[in-house]
Every structure is written in C-alpha cells, then in structure tokens.
Motif scaffolding. Structure first.
Motif, PDB file in Angstrom:
ATOM      1  N   CYS A  20       0.627  -1.279  -0.142  1.00  0.00           N
ATOM      2  CA  CYS A  20       0.122  -0.022  -0.001  1.00  0.00           C
ATOM      3  C   CYS A  20       0.856   1.141  -0.067  1.00  0.00           C
ATOM      4  CB  CYS A  20      -1.042  -0.128   1.337  1.00  0.00           C
ATOM      5  SG  CYS A  20      -0.280  -0.282   2.607  1.00  0.00           S
ATOM      6  N   CYS A  21       2.174   1.126   0.208  1.00  0.00           N
ATOM      7  CA  CYS A  21       2.945   2.319   0.112  1.00  0.00           C
ATOM      8  C   CYS A  21       3.715   2.519  -1.311  1.00  0.00           C
ATOM      9  CB  CYS A  21       4.189   2.009   1.149  1.00  0.00           C
ATOM     10  SG  CYS A  21       3.627   1.715   2.619  1.00  0.00           S
ATOM     11  N   VAL A  27      -1.977   9.944  -0.825  1.00  0.00           N
ATOM     12  CA  VAL A  27      -2.204   9.623   0.645  1.00  0.00           C
ATOM     13  C   VAL A  27      -2.365  11.122   1.181  1.00  0.00           C
ATOM     14  CG1 VAL A  27      -0.778   9.316   2.626  1.00  0.00           C
ATOM     15  CG2 VAL A  27      -0.080   7.961   0.653  1.00  0.00           C
ATOM     16  N   LEU A  64       1.137  13.388   0.139  1.00  0.00           N
ATOM     17  CA  LEU A  64       2.714  12.913   0.093  1.00  0.00           C
ATOM     18  C   LEU A  64       3.266  12.969  -1.165  1.00  0.00           C
ATOM     19  CD1 LEU A  64       2.788  10.376   3.110  1.00  0.00           C
ATOM     20  CD2 LEU A  64       3.329  12.717   3.360  1.00  0.00           C
ATOM     21  N   CYS A  73       5.858   5.789  -2.101  1.00  0.00           N
ATOM     22  CA  CYS A  73       5.667   6.938  -1.085  1.00  0.00           C
ATOM     23  C   CYS A  73       7.071   7.462  -0.692  1.00  0.00           C
ATOM     24  CB  CYS A  73       5.109   6.647   0.147  1.00  0.00           C
ATOM     25  SG  CYS A  73       4.950   7.834   1.363  1.00  0.00           S
ATOM     26  N   PHE A  75       8.288   8.314   2.103  1.00  0.00           N
ATOM     27  CA  PHE A  75       8.592   7.925   3.199  1.00  0.00           C
ATOM     28  C   PHE A  75       9.011   6.455   3.326  1.00  0.00           C
ATOM     29  CE2 PHE A  75       6.822  12.013   4.157  1.00  0.00           C
ATOM     30  CZ  PHE A  75       7.915  12.621   4.875  1.00  0.00           C
ATOM     31  N   LEU A  76       8.803   5.647   2.379  1.00  0.00           N
ATOM     32  CA  LEU A  76       8.917   4.286   2.388  1.00  0.00           C
ATOM     33  C   LEU A  76      10.696   4.107   2.234  1.00  0.00           C
ATOM     34  CD1 LEU A  76       7.882   1.246   2.697  1.00  0.00           C
ATOM     35  CD2 LEU A  76       7.857   1.325   0.260  1.00  0.00           C
ATOM     36  N   CYS A  81       8.547   2.518   7.248  1.00  0.00           N
ATOM     37  CA  CYS A  81       7.899   3.878   6.908  1.00  0.00           C
ATOM     38  C   CYS A  81       8.551   4.749   7.864  1.00  0.00           C
ATOM     39  CB  CYS A  81       6.316   3.734   7.351  1.00  0.00           C
ATOM     40  SG  CYS A  81       5.677   5.315   7.296  1.00  0.00           S
ATOM     41  N   ILE A  83       8.181   7.509   9.081  1.00  0.00           N
ATOM     42  CA  ILE A  83       7.132   8.324   9.856  1.00  0.00           C
ATOM     43  C   ILE A  83       5.994   7.312  10.683  1.00  0.00           C
ATOM     44  CG2 ILE A  83       7.577  10.439   8.618  1.00  0.00           C
ATOM     45  CD1 ILE A  83       4.809   9.986   7.187  1.00  0.00           C
ATOM     46  N   LYS A  87       2.088   8.197  10.987  1.00  0.00           N
ATOM     47  CA  LYS A  87       1.709   7.950   9.634  1.00  0.00           C
ATOM     48  C   LYS A  87       0.279   8.686   9.399  1.00  0.00           C
ATOM     49  CE  LYS A  87       0.849   3.214  10.216  1.00  0.00           C
ATOM     50  NZ  LYS A  87       1.232   1.925   9.816  1.00  0.00           N
ATOM     51  N   PRO A  88       0.128   8.985   8.250  1.00  0.00           N
ATOM     52  CA  PRO A  88      -1.300   9.691   8.072  1.00  0.00           C
ATOM     53  C   PRO A  88      -2.382   8.723   8.374  1.00  0.00           C
ATOM     54  CG  PRO A  88       0.064  10.173   6.365  1.00  0.00           C
ATOM     55  CD  PRO A  88       0.943   9.135   7.216  1.00  0.00           C
ATOM     56  N   CYS A  91      -3.263   6.251   5.967  1.00  0.00           N
ATOM     57  CA  CYS A  91      -2.396   4.848   6.187  1.00  0.00           C
ATOM     58  C   CYS A  91      -2.786   3.722   7.004  1.00  0.00           C
ATOM     59  CB  CYS A  91      -0.713   5.382   6.407  1.00  0.00           C
ATOM     60  SG  CYS A  91      -0.213   6.187   4.908  1.00  0.00           S
TER      61      CYS A  91
END
Ligand code: SF4
Ligand code: SF4
Length: 117
Positions: A20-21, A27, A64, A73, A75-76, A81, A83, A87-88, A91
């Motif tokens: 999913c990332c 996002v 993002l 993403c 941030f991956l 992750c 963050i 994370k949002p 997510c």
C-alpha cells in the motif's frame, strides 16, 4: 470511506508487505497529519509542506510526495515507514477503516479475531 469484503468479528492484521506504500494513489493529508508529521521530523509546517507534499489531482488538499515521480511513497525506506509513529490516518486506517473493491488481492493483511477489550 467505503469498506468492502470484511469478515464479521475479524480484524485484518497488517503483515507489513508495503504494497500500500507502493501502489499508485494519493495519501491524503489532514491538518492534524501535517502538524504531527512536521513535529516528528523536527520541521516547521511550512517546510514540511514545501518539501514533502504536493497538491492533490483534484486540488482539494495535499498528498505526500512520491519517490522520483513514481508511485512509491517518499517515506518508504526499504520495508519501513520513516514516519510510522505518526503516519497519516489514511495509512493507519487501511484496510480496516476503509478499503476498496478487490483490496484483498493486493494486501497481505490476515484476519484475526477482534479484541473484545
Ligand atoms: S506514510 Fe508510511 S505508511 Fe503511509 S504510504 Fe508512506 S511509507 Fe507507507
Ligand atoms: S498492503 Fe496490507 S499488509 Fe501490506 S502493508 Fe499495506 S495494510 Fe499492511
């Protein structure tokens, strides 16, 4: 948000496959997401928004940034992750609070009995 293909009394436990990332999509960020992520990264909200977000395709808010203009993403980091603690909500809510038709074909989360506590 719609929820499809859930099982009564079960909660889907993430297996951290990171699919999913990686798949295409936005996002979406709430104001709370933005404040929390900026604080976690030790950045001002202004800098975080400028460096790590862009306008959604429908211009109704921010999403993002992706890596290198692709679909992964930003941030991956490997299979993690960067963050994760903040994370949002989008997510954190997938796939139990929201998902889409056919999600089980692309998400490796497994059903476990829901905790009663
Ligand atoms: S913020 Fe984290 S959990 Fe959300 S898509 Fe990016 S890497 Fe994945
Ligand atoms: S696709 Fe499903 S199992 Fe994989 S990281 Fe996302 S929520 Fe977890």
């Amino acid at each position: 948000m719609p929820v499809y293909d859930m099982e009564e009394g079960m909660h889907f436990q993430c297996q951290r496959c990171t699919n999913c990332c990686r798949w295409p999509g936005e996002v979406v960020l709430s104001d709370e997401d933005i404040d929390q992520i900026a604080a976690f990264l030790g950045m001002s909200v202004y800098d975080f928004v400028a460096r790590h977000t862009h306008l959604r395709a429908n211009r109704s808010g921010l999403t993002l940034m992706e890596k290198d203009g692709g679909t992964v993403c930003e941030f991956l980091d490997g299979m993690d992750c960067r963050i994760n603690p903040v994370k949002p909500a989008q997510c954190a809510g997938f796939p139990n609070q929201w998902n889409f038709k056919g999600w089980r074909k692309v998400c490796e989360a497994i059903p476990v009995p829901e905790s009663k506590s």
